[in-house]
Design a protein around this motif. Sequence first.
Motif, PDB file in Angstrom:
ATOM      1  N   GLY A   3      26.695  39.849  32.991  1.00 57.74           N
ATOM      2  CA  GLY A   3      26.154  38.509  33.186  1.00 57.74           C
ATOM      3  C   GLY A   3      27.034  37.437  32.579  1.00 57.74           C
ATOM      4  N   LEU A   4      27.610  37.735  31.418  1.00 59.29           N
ATOM      5  CA  LEU A   4      28.502  36.785  30.767  1.00 59.29           C
ATOM      6  C   LEU A   4      29.762  36.561  31.586  1.00 59.29           C
ATOM      7  CD1 LEU A   4      29.011  35.045  28.251  1.00 59.29           C
ATOM      8  CD2 LEU A   4      30.044  37.048  27.169  1.00 59.29           C
ATOM      9  N   VAL A   5      30.326  37.645  32.102  1.00 66.37           N
ATOM     10  CA  VAL A   5      31.509  37.528  32.951  1.00 66.37           C
ATOM     11  C   VAL A   5      31.187  36.719  34.201  1.00 66.37           C
ATOM     12  CG1 VAL A   5      33.132  38.822  34.395  1.00 66.37           C
ATOM     13  CG2 VAL A   5      32.578  39.644  32.102  1.00 66.37           C
ATOM     14  N   GLU A   6      30.030  36.986  34.778  1.00 69.10           N
ATOM     15  CA  GLU A   6      29.641  36.286  35.998  1.00 69.10           C
ATOM     16  C   GLU A   6      29.501  34.788  35.755  1.00 69.10           C
ATOM     17  OE1 GLU A   6      29.199  35.920  39.893  1.00 69.10           O
ATOM     18  OE2 GLU A   6      29.619  37.802  38.852  1.00 69.10           O
ATOM     19  N   GLN A   7      29.021  34.393  34.580  1.00 72.49           N
ATOM     20  CA  GLN A   7      28.920  32.974  34.256  1.00 72.49           C
ATOM     21  C   GLN A   7      30.288  32.305  34.271  1.00 72.49           C
ATOM     22  OE1 GLN A   7      26.776  32.097  30.622  1.00 72.49           O
ATOM     23  NE2 GLN A   7      25.205  33.605  31.076  1.00 72.49           N
ATOM     24  N   THR A  63      40.208  37.425  37.351  1.00 71.76           N
ATOM     25  CA  THR A  63      39.659  36.976  36.074  1.00 71.76           C
ATOM     26  C   THR A  63      38.500  37.857  35.646  1.00 71.76           C
ATOM     27  OG1 THR A  63      40.299  34.677  36.535  1.00 71.76           O
ATOM     28  CG2 THR A  63      38.597  35.033  34.866  1.00 71.76           C
ATOM     29  N   ALA A  64      37.638  38.204  36.596  1.00 78.68           N
ATOM     30  CA  ALA A  64      36.500  39.068  36.277  1.00 78.68           C
ATOM     31  C   ALA A  64      36.953  40.431  35.779  1.00 78.68           C
ATOM     32  CB  ALA A  64      35.605  39.235  37.520  1.00 78.68           C
ATOM     33  N   ARG A  65      37.967  40.981  36.417  1.00 79.97           N
ATOM     34  CA  ARG A  65      38.460  42.287  35.991  1.00 79.97           C
ATOM     35  C   ARG A  65      39.075  42.216  34.593  1.00 79.97           C
ATOM     36  NH1 ARG A  65      39.960  42.140  41.332  1.00 79.97           N
ATOM     37  NH2 ARG A  65      42.083  41.502  40.840  1.00 79.97           N
ATOM     38  N   GLU A  66      39.818  41.136  34.347  1.00 77.07           N
ATOM     39  CA  GLU A  66      40.440  40.993  33.035  1.00 77.07           C
ATOM     40  C   GLU A  66      39.381  40.834  31.944  1.00 77.07           C
ATOM     41  OE1 GLU A  66      43.202  37.717  30.749  1.00 77.07           O
ATOM     42  OE2 GLU A  66      43.578  38.111  32.872  1.00 77.07           O
ATOM     43  N   LEU A  67      38.366  40.011  32.206  1.00 73.00           N
ATOM     44  CA  LEU A  67      37.297  39.825  31.229  1.00 73.00           C
ATOM     45  C   LEU A  67      36.528  41.121  31.000  1.00 73.00           C
ATOM     46  CD1 LEU A  67      35.904  36.341  32.322  1.00 73.00           C
ATOM     47  CD2 LEU A  67      37.131  36.874  30.216  1.00 73.00           C
ATOM     48  N   ALA A  68      36.314  41.881  32.062  1.00 69.46           N
ATOM     49  CA  ALA A  68      35.608  43.153  31.914  1.00 69.46           C
ATOM     50  C   ALA A  68      36.396  44.108  31.025  1.00 69.46           C
ATOM     51  CB  ALA A  68      35.366  43.785  33.289  1.00 69.46           C
ATOM     52  N   ALA A  69      37.704  44.197  31.266  1.00 69.47           N
ATOM     53  CA  ALA A  69      38.536  45.089  30.454  1.00 69.47           C
ATOM     54  C   ALA A  69      38.556  44.648  28.996  1.00 69.47           C
ATOM     55  CB  ALA A  69      39.958  45.124  31.018  1.00 69.47           C
ATOM     56  N   LEU A  70      38.651  43.343  28.778  1.00 72.23           N
ATOM     57  CA  LEU A  70      38.660  42.836  27.406  1.00 72.23           C
ATOM     58  C   LEU A  70      37.337  43.102  26.704  1.00 72.23           C
ATOM     59  CD1 LEU A  70      40.507  39.420  27.889  1.00 72.23           C
ATOM     60  CD2 LEU A  70      41.331  41.385  26.578  1.00 72.23           C
ATOM     61  N   SER A  71      36.230  42.948  27.422  1.00 78.27           N
ATOM     62  CA  SER A  71      34.926  43.178  26.795  1.00 78.27           C
ATOM     63  C   SER A  71      34.753  44.640  26.409  1.00 78.27           C
ATOM     64  CB  SER A  71      33.796  42.742  27.739  1.00 78.27           C
ATOM     65  OG  SER A  71      33.746  43.555  28.898  1.00 78.27           O
ATOM     66  N   VAL A  72      35.273  45.552  27.246  1.00 74.96           N
ATOM     67  CA  VAL A  72      35.200  46.974  26.918  1.00 74.96           C
ATOM     68  C   VAL A  72      36.039  47.285  25.684  1.00 74.96           C
ATOM     69  CG1 VAL A  72      35.802  49.294  27.721  1.00 74.96           C
ATOM     70  CG2 VAL A  72      34.656  47.707  29.261  1.00 74.96           C
ATOM     71  N   ARG A  73      37.226  46.687  25.615  1.00 73.79           N
ATOM     72  CA  ARG A  73      38.095  46.914  24.454  1.00 73.79           C
ATOM     73  C   ARG A  73      37.473  46.344  23.187  1.00 73.79           C
ATOM     74  NH1 ARG A  73      43.811  44.709  26.183  1.00 73.79           N
ATOM     75  NH2 ARG A  73      44.337  45.419  24.080  1.00 73.79           N
ATOM     76  N   LEU A  74      36.850  45.170  23.313  1.00 73.87           N
ATOM     77  CA  LEU A  74      36.186  44.581  22.149  1.00 73.87           C
ATOM     78  C   LEU A  74      35.043  45.464  21.682  1.00 73.87           C
ATOM     79  CD1 LEU A  74      35.628  42.328  20.130  1.00 73.87           C
ATOM     80  CD2 LEU A  74      34.297  41.162  21.907  1.00 73.87           C
ATOM     81  N   HIS A  75      34.267  45.981  22.637  1.00 74.61           N
ATOM     82  CA  HIS A  75      33.147  46.861  22.271  1.00 74.61           C
ATOM     83  C   HIS A  75      33.662  48.084  21.524  1.00 74.61           C
ATOM     84  CE1 HIS A  75      29.267  48.920  22.661  1.00 74.61           C
ATOM     85  NE2 HIS A  75      29.963  49.984  22.994  1.00 74.61           N
TER      86      HIS A  75
END
Length: 257
Positions: free
Chosen positions: A208-212, A232-244
């Motif tokens: 949801g955050l990425v979609e915003q 951009t969505a793919r990059e944000l998704a990858a970054l969020s997984v790495r942060l997690h």
Amino acid sequence: MLRTPSGGAGSSGAAGVEGRLVSIGTVLNLLREEFPEVTISKIRFLESEGLVEPRRTPSGYRKFSAQDVERLGYVLRMQRDHYLPLRVIREHLDALARGEHVQLPPAGQAPALDGPAEGAQGAGEVAVAAFGRPTAARLGRPEFLSATDITESELAEWESYGLITAHPDGGFDVDSVNVAKLVTDLGRFGLEPRHLRAMKAAADRQAGLVEQVVAPLRRHRNPQTRAHAEATARELAALSVRLHAALVQAALRTRSH
């Protein structure tokens, strides 16, 4: 000079800096001619990933050459047009530097995913298919059970917890196969599907955050901007997984002391 697979030199504003070094702000303005949504943060991120290595002044300011600008343009173009993860783009750049021929997927088509990747970076690359990356043909329910080596009762339980969701046509895509294999692996450590509901809820919140962030880009009139939304969505998704993954590791280290 960097040669692109199409045979021409990358040219995202590089001619404007031939023979001199420029600041990151100048690079941003040059790249925005072709990539309207590029940001300084994006350029810095690509540098942190080893895709470009600008020179540094004694006071620490970045200085980019024409070749650096070409390289950045190539990276952004491969993300936008070919949906390539940064790891693959880096390999292509290394191959080009060695004078080798680079085989790219057709524009607008992502490379197939072979299976679950290892490590946080690999996990991010597997996870981002949920944000618009084209995937392989879907599997029917019997084929899905065979591919994941699980039973019908296990699949039904996982579906009840929202861990696996079939498409409206009843099929399952590569993302569901990856999820099923990971759920199976976690089960070997005693983690049951009910324990994984928190992970699913966290993933939904991240999506949801990425979609915003990308929703305004998808509504943009510029077709290049709309295409950039998916990258951009793919990059944000990858970054969020790495942060997690980093946060989990940090929490575990704290508890072990």
